[in-house]
Design a protein around this motif. Sequence first.
Motif, mmCIF file in Angstrom:
data_model
loop_
_atom_site.group_PDB
_atom_site.id
_atom_site.type_symbol
_atom_site.label_atom_id
_atom_site.label_comp_id
_atom_site.label_asym_id
_atom_site.label_seq_id
_atom_site.Cartn_x
_atom_site.Cartn_y
_atom_site.Cartn_z
ATOM 1 N N ALA A 141 0.832 -1.216 0.000
ATOM 2 C CA ALA A 141 0.000 0.000 0.000
ATOM 3 C C ALA A 141 0.864 1.263 0.000
ATOM 4 O O ALA A 141 0.665 2.183 0.793
ATOM 5 C CB ALA A 141 -0.977 -0.018 1.170
ATOM 6 N N ILE A 142 1.848 1.272 -0.910
ATOM 7 C CA ILE A 142 2.711 2.452 -1.089
ATOM 8 C C ILE A 142 2.798 2.756 -2.581
ATOM 9 O O ILE A 142 2.542 1.872 -3.413
ATOM 10 C CB ILE A 142 4.126 2.225 -0.491
ATOM 11 N N PRO A 143 3.168 3.965 -2.951
ATOM 12 C CA PRO A 143 3.280 4.310 -4.373
ATOM 13 C C PRO A 143 4.409 3.525 -5.053
ATOM 14 O O PRO A 143 5.396 3.147 -4.409
ATOM 15 C CB PRO A 143 3.590 5.798 -4.370
ATOM 16 N N SER A 144 4.277 3.284 -6.356
ATOM 17 C CA SER A 144 5.298 2.522 -7.089
ATOM 18 C C SER A 144 6.629 3.275 -7.127
ATOM 19 O O SER A 144 7.689 2.656 -7.140
ATOM 20 C CB SER A 144 4.812 2.186 -8.499
ATOM 21 N N GLY A 145 6.593 4.604 -7.101
ATOM 22 C CA GLY A 145 7.838 5.381 -7.041
ATOM 23 C C GLY A 145 8.601 5.107 -5.763
ATOM 24 O O GLY A 145 9.835 5.032 -5.761
ATOM 25 N N THR A 146 7.882 4.931 -4.680
ATOM 26 C CA THR A 146 8.512 4.614 -3.391
ATOM 27 C C THR A 146 9.137 3.221 -3.441
ATOM 28 O O THR A 146 10.235 3.003 -2.928
ATOM 29 C CB THR A 146 7.476 4.703 -2.256
ATOM 30 N N VAL A 147 8.456 2.289 -4.098
ATOM 31 C CA VAL A 147 9.000 0.932 -4.254
ATOM 32 C C VAL A 147 10.304 1.002 -5.030
ATOM 33 O O VAL A 147 11.307 0.395 -4.636
ATOM 34 C CB VAL A 147 7.985 0.000 -4.957
ATOM 35 N N LYS A 148 10.324 1.744 -6.127
ATOM 36 C CA LYS A 148 11.535 1.857 -6.949
ATOM 37 C C LYS A 148 12.673 2.483 -6.148
ATOM 38 O O LYS A 148 13.816 2.028 -6.215
ATOM 39 C CB LYS A 148 11.249 2.701 -8.192
ATOM 40 N N SER A 149 12.363 3.506 -5.390
ATOM 41 C CA SER A 149 13.376 4.171 -4.582
ATOM 42 C C SER A 149 13.936 3.231 -3.521
ATOM 43 O O SER A 149 15.155 3.120 -3.342
ATOM 44 C CB SER A 149 12.765 5.423 -3.922
ATOM 45 N N ARG A 150 13.056 2.547 -2.806
ATOM 46 C CA ARG A 150 13.499 1.623 -1.764
ATOM 47 C C ARG A 150 14.312 0.463 -2.361
ATOM 48 O O ARG A 150 15.279 -0.005 -1.772
ATOM 49 C CB ARG A 150 12.303 1.074 -0.987
ATOM 50 N N LEU A 151 13.894 0.021 -3.524
ATOM 51 C CA LEU A 151 14.612 -1.060 -4.205
ATOM 52 C C LEU A 151 16.018 -0.600 -4.582
ATOM 53 O O LEU A 151 16.997 -1.314 -4.359
ATOM 54 C CB LEU A 151 13.822 -1.500 -5.443
ATOM 55 N N HIS A 152 16.118 0.605 -5.116
ATOM 56 C CA HIS A 152 17.427 1.151 -5.511
ATOM 57 C C HIS A 152 18.346 1.275 -4.297
ATOM 58 O O HIS A 152 19.477 0.777 -4.306
ATOM 59 C CB HIS A 152 17.240 2.521 -6.191
ATOM 60 N N TYR A 153 17.873 1.932 -3.255
ATOM 61 C CA TYR A 153 18.715 2.151 -2.074
ATOM 62 C C TYR A 153 18.936 0.858 -1.280
ATOM 63 O O TYR A 153 20.004 0.661 -0.690
ATOM 64 C CB TYR A 153 18.120 3.255 -1.189
ATOM 65 N N GLY A 154 17.957 -0.018 -1.304
ATOM 66 C CA GLY A 154 18.126 -1.310 -0.637
ATOM 67 C C GLY A 154 19.194 -2.155 -1.312
ATOM 68 O O GLY A 154 20.035 -2.765 -0.635
ATOM 69 N N MET A 155 19.203 -2.175 -2.630
ATOM 70 C CA MET A 155 20.218 -2.941 -3.364
ATOM 71 C C MET A 155 21.600 -2.329 -3.173
ATOM 72 O O MET A 155 22.596 -3.052 -3.057
ATOM 73 C CB MET A 155 19.857 -3.021 -4.857
ATOM 74 N N ARG A 156 21.655 -1.004 -3.128
ATOM 75 C CA ARG A 156 22.936 -0.325 -2.895
ATOM 76 C C ARG A 156 23.475 -0.691 -1.507
ATOM 77 O O ARG A 156 24.656 -1.001 -1.350
ATOM 78 C CB ARG A 156 22.755 1.186 -3.039
ATOM 79 N N SER A 157 22.610 -0.692 -0.508
ATOM 80 C CA SER A 157 23.023 -1.058 0.853
ATOM 81 C C SER A 157 23.421 -2.537 0.928
ATOM 82 O O SER A 157 24.375 -2.899 1.621
ATOM 83 C CB SER A 157 21.887 -0.790 1.840
#
Length: 169
Positions: A141-157
């Motif tokens: 229940a979050i926007p797809s832009g937030t998913v993309k952002s979290r995915l990007h920063y999560g993979m970087r971490s």
Amino acid sequence: MDLGQRQQAFNRLQELHAPSLHRYACSLTRDNARAQDIVQETLLKVWQHPHLLDEPPEQLRGWLFTVARNLVIDQSRSGYSQHEFAAEQLPEQSVADQADQIFNELLVREALSSLSEDHRQVVVRAYYYAHSVEQIAADLAIPSGTVKSRLHYGMRSLKLALEEKGVGR
């Protein structure tokens, strides 16, 4: 002797001697399949030495039986009879060592645990469950832009955490 005459002489020789040669080979080997192989190899030797076909087929009988006997002796001395044997059941199949895979899984699991809960949820759903960005957005229940952002920063971490453990250097 041309090829046609050679073939005719060979066929005559085979008709005349193959049955008795087979019986002789069977008596030596006690194995019908091996006896057939011996007969074929013996006749092949005749074919490989075409000058023998110039002789009357009756005169080659002794030579054929000597060749067959020598082939049986050669086989009995070779690995064919000493080391190779048919097995009723095949041995177990070897299995590749899984230690590296298990170790890598532990490293990734440990690196995933270092991520924040928000980043870990998105990364796990995207890469372990192969969910699309839209599906993850709907599930959380979050926007797809937030998913993309979290995915990007999560993979970087995740990449940094793995590099700290010596992976990917």
